[in-house]
Structure formats: C-alpha cells, structure tokens
Design a protein around this motif. Structure first.
Motif, PDB file in Angstrom:
ATOM      1  N   ARG A  20      -6.760   4.366   7.439  1.00  0.00           N
ATOM      2  CA  ARG A  20      -6.932   2.967   7.843  1.00  0.00           C
ATOM      3  C   ARG A  20      -8.246   2.763   8.591  1.00  0.00           C
ATOM      4  NH1 ARG A  20      -4.151   1.072  13.054  1.00  0.00           N
ATOM      5  NH2 ARG A  20      -6.036   2.208  13.692  1.00  0.00           N
ATOM      6  N   LYS A  59      -6.067  -6.805   2.926  1.00  0.00           N
ATOM      7  CA  LYS A  59      -4.695  -6.597   2.421  1.00  0.00           C
ATOM      8  C   LYS A  59      -4.287  -5.133   2.546  1.00  0.00           C
ATOM      9  CE  LYS A  59      -5.067 -10.378  -0.922  1.00  0.00           C
ATOM     10  NZ  LYS A  59      -5.157 -10.725  -2.371  1.00  0.00           N
ATOM     11  N   GLN A  60      -5.220  -4.233   2.231  1.00  0.00           N
ATOM     12  CA  GLN A  60      -4.918  -2.806   2.329  1.00  0.00           C
ATOM     13  C   GLN A  60      -4.760  -2.375   3.784  1.00  0.00           C
ATOM     14  OE1 GLN A  60      -4.240  -0.857  -0.256  1.00  0.00           O
ATOM     15  NE2 GLN A  60      -3.812   0.870   1.111  1.00  0.00           N
ATOM     16  N   ALA A  65      -3.636  -4.256   6.177  1.00  0.00           N
ATOM     17  CA  ALA A  65      -2.315  -4.743   6.582  1.00  0.00           C
ATOM     18  C   ALA A  65      -1.224  -3.778   6.111  1.00  0.00           C
ATOM     19  CB  ALA A  65      -2.072  -6.134   5.997  1.00  0.00           C
ATOM     20  N   TYR A  66      -1.407  -3.228   4.916  1.00  0.00           N
ATOM     21  CA  TYR A  66      -0.442  -2.239   4.395  1.00  0.00           C
ATOM     22  C   TYR A  66      -0.424  -0.991   5.269  1.00  0.00           C
ATOM     23  CZ  TYR A  66       1.358   1.515   1.439  1.00  0.00           C
ATOM     24  OH  TYR A  66       2.065   2.600   0.956  1.00  0.00           O
ATOM     25  N   TRP A  67      -1.630  -0.497   5.650  1.00  0.00           N
ATOM     26  CA  TRP A  67      -1.689   0.697   6.494  1.00  0.00           C
ATOM     27  C   TRP A  67      -1.096   0.422   7.876  1.00  0.00           C
ATOM     28  CZ3 TRP A  67      -1.722   4.617   3.789  1.00  0.00           C
ATOM     29  CH2 TRP A  67      -2.630   4.892   2.765  1.00  0.00           C
ATOM     30  N   HIS A  68      -1.263  -0.784   8.380  1.00  0.00           N
ATOM     31  CA  HIS A  68      -0.642  -1.149   9.659  1.00  0.00           C
ATOM     32  C   HIS A  68       0.883  -1.010   9.582  1.00  0.00           C
ATOM     33  CE1 HIS A  68      -4.242  -2.155  11.595  1.00  0.00           C
ATOM     34  NE2 HIS A  68      -4.336  -3.440  11.338  1.00  0.00           N
ATOM     35  N   GLU A  69       1.437  -1.529   8.511  1.00  0.00           N
ATOM     36  CA  GLU A  69       2.890  -1.438   8.341  1.00  0.00           C
ATOM     37  C   GLU A  69       3.339   0.014   8.253  1.00  0.00           C
ATOM     38  OE1 GLU A  69       5.248  -3.701   8.411  1.00  0.00           O
ATOM     39  OE2 GLU A  69       3.831  -5.331   8.783  1.00  0.00           O
ATOM     40  N   GLN A  70       2.579   0.804   7.514  1.00  0.00           N
ATOM     41  CA  GLN A  70       2.931   2.215   7.378  1.00  0.00           C
ATOM     42  C   GLN A  70       2.836   2.940   8.723  1.00  0.00           C
ATOM     43  OE1 GLN A  70       4.041   3.789   4.412  1.00  0.00           O
ATOM     44  NE2 GLN A  70       4.225   1.617   3.913  1.00  0.00           N
ATOM     45  N   GLU A  73       5.857   2.250  10.848  1.00  0.00           N
ATOM     46  CA  GLU A  73       7.094   2.852  10.334  1.00  0.00           C
ATOM     47  C   GLU A  73       7.032   4.378  10.267  1.00  0.00           C
ATOM     48  OE1 GLU A  73       7.625   1.043   6.566  1.00  0.00           O
ATOM     49  OE2 GLU A  73       7.900  -0.994   7.371  1.00  0.00           O
ATOM     50  N   GLU A  75      -9.689  -7.943  -0.240  1.00  0.00           N
ATOM     51  CA  GLU A  75      -8.852  -6.848  -0.741  1.00  0.00           C
ATOM     52  C   GLU A  75      -8.663  -5.780   0.336  1.00  0.00           C
ATOM     53  OE1 GLU A  75      -7.147  -6.555  -3.572  1.00  0.00           O
ATOM     54  OE2 GLU A  75      -7.752  -8.636  -3.959  1.00  0.00           O
TER      55      GLU A  75
END
Length: 304
Positions: free
Chosen positions: A89, A64-65, A67-72, A75, A61
């Motif tokens: 992160r 996955k989180q 990976a989300y912070w990486h995307e944020q 961007e 889990e």
C-alpha cells in the motif's frame, strides 16, 4: 459565457448592394486574433490535455486500490500479512502522490498555455474553459481521496481506542484521543506487557498498537498534503475563472468595436455610391447640354 465567438469576429454576414465593397473590409478582418497561428498551439494544448486526463485516470484507479489495501490492513490477523499489505500500500501511495504532483504541474502548464498571445481570444476562452473543467475534476478527485484517507484514519483510531480501553477501562474519550495522538497508547500497553502473565500475546498487541499508530501518522501526513493540494487547485480554478471573464469581456468589447467599424464603413460606402451616382448624373446632364449646344450651333450657324 464560454461560447465560441470566432465566427462572429470573422466579418459581416449578408449580401446587399454594398457587398462587393464590404468584401474587402471583411477580407482584412477575417483573420482577426491571429487565428492562422492556432494549429500548433491547439495541437500542443490538446496533447497535454489528453495526457493529463490519462494521469488522472491512473490516480483514480490507484485510489481504489489503496482503499482495498486499507480494508485488508484493517482485517489482517497475521503480523506478516499486515506488514506485506502495508508495504504494498505504501508503495502505491508513493506512486499516487507522484502522479498527483505531475497532474498539478500539467494543469499549471495548461493554464500558462492559455496566455499564449499567438492564439485568438475565442480559442483562449475555449482552452481556459477546458483547463478549468479538468482542474475541477481533479479537485473532486483529491476531495474523494482525502475523504477516503480520513475514514481509514478514523477506523484505525477507533480500533486503537478499543484496545486502549481494554488496558484502561476508566479512560475518558479525551484521554483516549490524547493518548493516540501523543504516543501514550504504546506506553500504556508497554506497562501492561510488563505486568501481564501472557507476555507473548501482550507483546503482539503492543507491536500492533505501535504499528497502527505509525500508520495513523503516515495517513495524517497524506491527508495534510491532500488538503494543501486541494486549496491550491481550488485557487487555480478561481484564477482561471477570472481569466475567462476578462477574456470574454475583451472579446465582447472587440466584437462591439468591429461591428461599429463595419457599420461606419458600410455607411461610408453607401455615401460613396450615392456620390458616384450624382457624379454620373452630372456628367450625363453635361453631355446632354453639350449635345444641345452643338445642335443649336449647327442649325443656327453652320447650316446657314
């Protein structure tokens, strides 16, 4: 190879003329392997197994989180927002690394539990197989995390490379890669800031470059730790397979010895039964002879 042979080792099946005699032999061997002491060991083993699974789920889990912070982070357009994202992160990465270390320790403990001499060989095989299966899943989880971090590091590098080419359009791919790895990119942008008429914007770009370079270094450190951990877990899986093969070979040998011993005991019992029959026949013949002698003496001697 990991089938459970516990029932096979618990005695000779089937009923025949020697069943009663063989019953004593089976009773002596029904507890082969100290199976009676298995309850506590099994309970502790499966408790640790379940807690390790829960830790791995938490790691999954968190990945996955992350990976989300990486995307944020990729961007993010606001400097403040980027800093907050990186802060959140990094805290999660630190927590995840701690969980990964705990899972590795738990897997080591499970591997040591398999060598407990108080449990039967069949149970050792079952436990070793479960530990190995969990270690393989953990290895896959590390590989997934490693790949995710690698992809994010690459995207960060690509972004820095584009910014570097803006300052030095004629730079080759090798020069760009070397600049990113050796902190030369920030020096190039520092020179650009000094010569730029839009120094405020240039300084923001410089800070962004420096921060993302620092982030790449942190990600590369994580990638290196994950690679080392992956190697250690893979070696653990291999060692456990060797242990499983050794135990199974011992079980096969023991199983063969038990079957051989049972055959020998059964044959001995058959011989004993035949000997008893011969003794009874001999006794019967002796009784008959005695009766005949008595009858002859009665009619020839006493009757006269």
């Amino acid at each position: 190879m990991g089938r459970d042979r516990f029932e096979e080792l618990q005695g000779y099946g089937g009923r025949d003329d020697t069943a009663i005699e063989m019953g004593a032999f089976d009773a002596r061997h029904a507890g082969y392997g100290n199976a009676g002491n298995s309850g506590y060991a099994d309970g502790q083993f499966f408790k640790l197994l379940d807690s390790t699974k829960a830790q791995m789920e938490a790691v999954d889990e968190n990945i996955k989180q992350i990976a989300y912070w990486h995307e944020q982070a990729l961007e993010a357009t606001s400097e403040n927002k980027y800093h907050q994202i990186i802060f959140d992160r990094d805290n999660l990465v630190s927590e995840t690394n701690g969980l990964i270390s705990e899972v590795k320790q738990s897997l080591d403990s499970l591997a040591q539990a398999v060598n407990d001499p108080s449990i039967s060989k069949s149970q050792r095989i079952a436990q070793a197989t479960r530990q190995q299966s969990l270690a393989k899943k953990f290895s896959e989880l590390l590989q997934h995390y490693h790949q995710m971090e690698y992809q994010f590091s690459k995207r960060n590098r690509d972004r820095l490379a584009r910014q570097y080419r803006i300052a030095r359009p004629n730079a080759t791919d090798e020069e760009v890669a070397a600049a990113i790895d050796n902190d030369q990119a920030s020096q190039v942008f520092a020179q650009s800031v000094m010569s730029s008429s839009r120094q405020d914007a240039a300084r923001r770009v410089l800070r962004d470059v420096e921060e993302r370079q620092a982030d790449i270094k942190k990600i590369d450190q994580t990638i290196s730790r994950l690679a080392e951990m992956f190697v250690e877990v893979s070696e653990m899986v291999n060692r456990q397979q060797e242990a499983i093969d050794t135990i199974e070979s011992a079980v096969e040998d023991t199983h063969g010895h038990v079957e051989s011993a049972q055959k020998e005991v059964k044959q001995a019992i058959v011989y004993r039964i035949k000997a008893r029959k011969k003794i009874w026949i001999a006794l019967l013949l002796l009784i008959i002879i005695i009766v005949i002698v008595v009858v002859i003496i009665y009619f020839t001697v006493i009757k006269k």
